[in-house]
Design an enzyme around this catalytic site. Structure first.
Site, PDB file in Angstrom:
ATOM      1  N   GLU A   1      -6.892   3.449 -18.973  1.00 19.96           N
ATOM      2  CA  GLU A   1      -5.460   3.291 -18.721  1.00 19.96           C
ATOM      3  C   GLU A   1      -4.694   3.275 -20.040  1.00 19.96           C
ATOM      4  OE1 GLU A   1      -1.878   3.107 -17.836  1.00 19.96           O
ATOM      5  OE2 GLU A   1      -3.244   3.234 -16.115  1.00 19.96           O
TER       6      GLU A   1
ATOM      7  N   GLY B   1      -2.038  -0.679 -12.730  1.00 21.03           N
ATOM      8  CA  GLY B   1      -1.255  -0.446 -11.518  1.00 21.03           C
ATOM      9  C   GLY B   1      -0.376   0.777 -11.547  1.00 21.03           C
TER      10      GLY B   1
ATOM     11  N   CYS C   1       3.548   2.618  -9.605  1.00 17.22           N
ATOM     12  CA  CYS C   1       3.785   1.824  -8.394  1.00 17.22           C
ATOM     13  C   CYS C   1       3.940   0.343  -8.703  1.00 17.22           C
ATOM     14  CB  CYS C   1       2.655   2.039  -7.402  1.00 17.22           C
ATOM     15  SG  CYS C   1       2.811   1.056  -5.894  1.00 17.22           S
TER      16      CYS C   1
ATOM     17  N   LYS D   1      10.796  -2.897  -4.557  1.00 20.43           N
ATOM     18  CA  LYS D   1      10.887  -3.705  -3.339  1.00 20.43           C
ATOM     19  C   LYS D   1      11.315  -5.134  -3.650  1.00 20.43           C
ATOM     20  CE  LYS D   1       9.641   0.009  -1.648  1.00 20.43           C
ATOM     21  NZ  LYS D   1       9.814   0.683  -2.937  1.00 20.43           N
TER      22      LYS D   1
ATOM     23  N   SER E   1       2.672  10.562 -11.962  1.00 19.42           N
ATOM     24  CA  SER E   1       3.829  11.427 -12.186  1.00 19.42           C
ATOM     25  C   SER E   1       4.880  10.719 -13.017  1.00 19.42           C
ATOM     26  CB  SER E   1       4.425  11.862 -10.845  1.00 19.42           C
ATOM     27  OG  SER E   1       4.856  10.727 -10.104  1.00 19.42           O
TER      28      SER E   1
ATOM     29  N   GLY F   1      17.530  11.598  -2.164  1.00 17.74           N
ATOM     30  CA  GLY F   1      16.214  11.368  -1.586  1.00 17.74           C
ATOM     31  C   GLY F   1      15.873   9.898  -1.581  1.00 17.74           C
TER      32      GLY F   1
ATOM     33  N   VAL G   1      25.280  19.697  -9.328  1.00 16.31           N
ATOM     34  CA  VAL G   1      25.560  19.151 -10.655  1.00 16.31           C
ATOM     35  C   VAL G   1      25.414  20.241 -11.721  1.00 16.31           C
ATOM     36  CG1 VAL G   1      24.773  17.506 -12.407  1.00 16.31           C
ATOM     37  CG2 VAL G   1      24.891  16.817  -9.996  1.00 16.31           C
TER      38      VAL G   1
ATOM     39  N   MET H   1       4.236  12.674  -2.863  1.00 16.55           N
ATOM     40  CA  MET H   1       4.037  11.751  -3.977  1.00 16.55           C
ATOM     41  C   MET H   1       4.302  10.331  -3.500  1.00 16.55           C
ATOM     42  SD  MET H   1       5.554  13.751  -7.296  1.00 16.55           S
ATOM     43  CE  MET H   1       4.641  15.121  -8.033  1.00 16.55           C
TER      44      MET H   1
ATOM     45  N   HIS I   1       7.309 -10.430  23.258  1.00 21.66           N
ATOM     46  CA  HIS I   1       8.756 -10.447  23.476  1.00 21.66           C
ATOM     47  C   HIS I   1       9.332 -11.791  23.025  1.00 21.66           C
ATOM     48  CE1 HIS I   1      12.629  -9.735  25.406  1.00 21.66           C
ATOM     49  NE2 HIS I   1      12.545 -10.950  25.935  1.00 21.66           N
TER      50      HIS I   1
END
Length: 468
Positions: free
Chosen positions: A34, A40, A43, A52, A147, A184, A239, A320, A446
């Site tokens: 790494e 990690g 992400c 998140k 990426s 996106g 653009v 991706m 329910h």
């Protein structure tokens, strides 16, 4: 020290760490290389997980500001501590980094921090920050280097005023305004996060809809919902230029009438997708082929043209997504270890973590129409859900697309509360070819948000809903 391994994994993102762990579980001697200090990949460090964390924090603030009084909760003088807002995200990252380090030790995976580059198809050089050069050898390699953010031709990302998602999640102060190029998933998520906090957001999108790769109804419904946050959408806009003006940035674009316009904001966020990251790997020395987009070419077993070198995740073709990379990694590790493995990209759900959330798996209506395939639609609104009314999460719907002859589920598309969790239920149905009628016959607790799917399955079979 012995530097010979059965498998060397390059990159510790979801594809890399999952493949390393699975291979170690199956008895292989594994090393993980790494480049960065924290494990990690994108992400864990600058992508999925920190995004998140910030999205959840921003939603808490927005709810306190706009919804709490309805519930009888009075907050008084509500303020945002932006430094703590960012600090909590960093705590989440650190906790995940620590967890991954524990998993490396637990599974006896040797970790090398440094930049890996091929010397040949069986040898990897690892350059460390101290200037040391290690030489590692392996029977098999797995490339999982992920990426990097992409940009538009002629627009340079300076990481100061013209930024990517990486810089956007670590700004020193809350910006008053931001222009986001790209409607996106990345652009929409960060737009919703900043808009909840009070930043004036303008989204410029080349297509005629946000989330253009998903079912079109999802994008239209989400745009309507996000407009409540005063987000300005400029669709069908192209653009032309972005200029850093020191304390602001100007963006020039052609509108839908091909008229040249210019707007300014504190920052411009480039969110036009991502590109494979293979810089410095020296793929040519290993004899590995890439395509015109820079992706590593693999066969259906994720082997490169060098049979002992595999590639997974964002460096190869396909969506991706972190969970796609994880499935790639698990599959490759099992194949190398002589197990069958399983991989089906048609079963990979897509999720947008706005609020309401958006999630989709299988075919869209647009795809089915283009294929000339007949289908039935079952669509049920969150507005009619008792659970949604209780929590005031009334935006959105669940839509099920079903084969009219056999009842096979062709696609499921959800926008609404907890859509990201609900989509796993639909994915299971498609994976095991459970009919819409059988999915409806399951007993759903329910009241829960999952009942919107139950009703959608019922409607797709041609029966009337019992709740709407």
């Amino acid at each position: 020290m012995d530097h010979q391994y059965d498998i060397i994994v390059i990159g510790s993102g979801p594809g890399g760490y999952v493949s390393a762990i699975r291979a170690a579980q199956l008895g292989k001697k594994v090393a993980l290389v790494e480049k960065y200090a924290g494990l990690g990949g994108t992400c864990t460090n600058v992508g999925c997980i920190p995004a998140k964390a910030l999205l959840d924090s921003s939603e808490h603030f927005h709810q306190a500001k706009t919804e709490f009084t309805v519930h009888g909760i009075e907050t008084g003088d509500l303020k945002l501590n932006f430094n703590q807002f960012i600090a909590r995200k960093k705590e989440v990252i650190a906790q995940n980094n620590a967890g991954l380090n524990f998993l490396m030790r637990k599974n006896k995976i040797t970790l090398y921090q440094g930049h890996g580059s091929f010397k040949d198809s069986h040898t990897l050089n690892v350059g460390t920050e101290k200037g040391d050069q290690l030489t590692l050898k392996a029977t098999d390699f797995i490339i999982a280097t992920g990426s990097k953010p992409a940009s538009l031709a002629g627009i340079a990302i300076d990481k100061k005023r013209i930024i990517t998602s990486t810089e956007a999640m670590d700004l020193p102060a809350l910006p008053k305004s931001m222009i986001i190029i790209g409607g996106g998933v990345i652009g929409i998520e960060l737009a919703s996060m900043f808009a909840r906090l009070g930043t004036q957001i303008t989204i410029i999108e080349y297509a005629d809809s946000i989330l253009p790769t998903m079912d079109r109804e999802l994008g239209k419904t989400l745009q309507k919902s996000l407009s409540k946050l005063n987000i300005v959408f400029k669709l069908n806009h192209r653009v032309q230029q972005v200029v850093n003006q020191g304390d602001s940035v100007s963006v020039s674009f052609l509108d839908e009438k091909q008229q040249l316009r210019t707007e300014t904001a504190a920052y411009c966020l480039m969110a036009v997708g991502r590109k494979p990251y293979t810089a410095g790997l020296n793929l040519e020395k290993a004899g590995i082929n890439t395509d015109q987009a820079g992706r590593i070419i693999v066969n259906d077993q994720l082997q490169t043209n060098q049979p002992n070198i595999y590639a997974v995740g964002d460096v190869i073709a396909g969506p991706m997504l972190a969970h796609k990379a994880e499935e790639d990694g698990k599959y490759v590790a099992e194949r190398i270890c002589g197990e069958a493995g399983h991989l089906d990209y048609s079963l990979i759900p897509g999720v947008v973590y706005t609020w309401p959330e958006v999630a989709s798996v299988g075919k869209t209506e647009e795809q089915l129409k283009s294929e000339g395939k007949q289908y039935n639609v079952g669509k049920f609104p969150f507005l009619a859900s008792g659970r949604a009314r209780a929590s005031r999460d009334l935006d959105g719907f669940a839509k099920v697309l079903v084969d009219p002859t056999y009842g096979e589920i062709l696609g499921v598309h959800i926008i609404g509360a907890r859509a990201a969790d609900l989509i796993a239920h639909a994915t299971l149905g498609i994976r095991h070819e459970i009919t819409a009628a059988a999915m409806n016959e399951m007993v759903y607790p329910h009241p829960t948000f999952s009942e919107v799917l139950k009703e959608a399955y019922l409607l797709a079979t041609g029966q009337p809903s019992i709740n709407y």
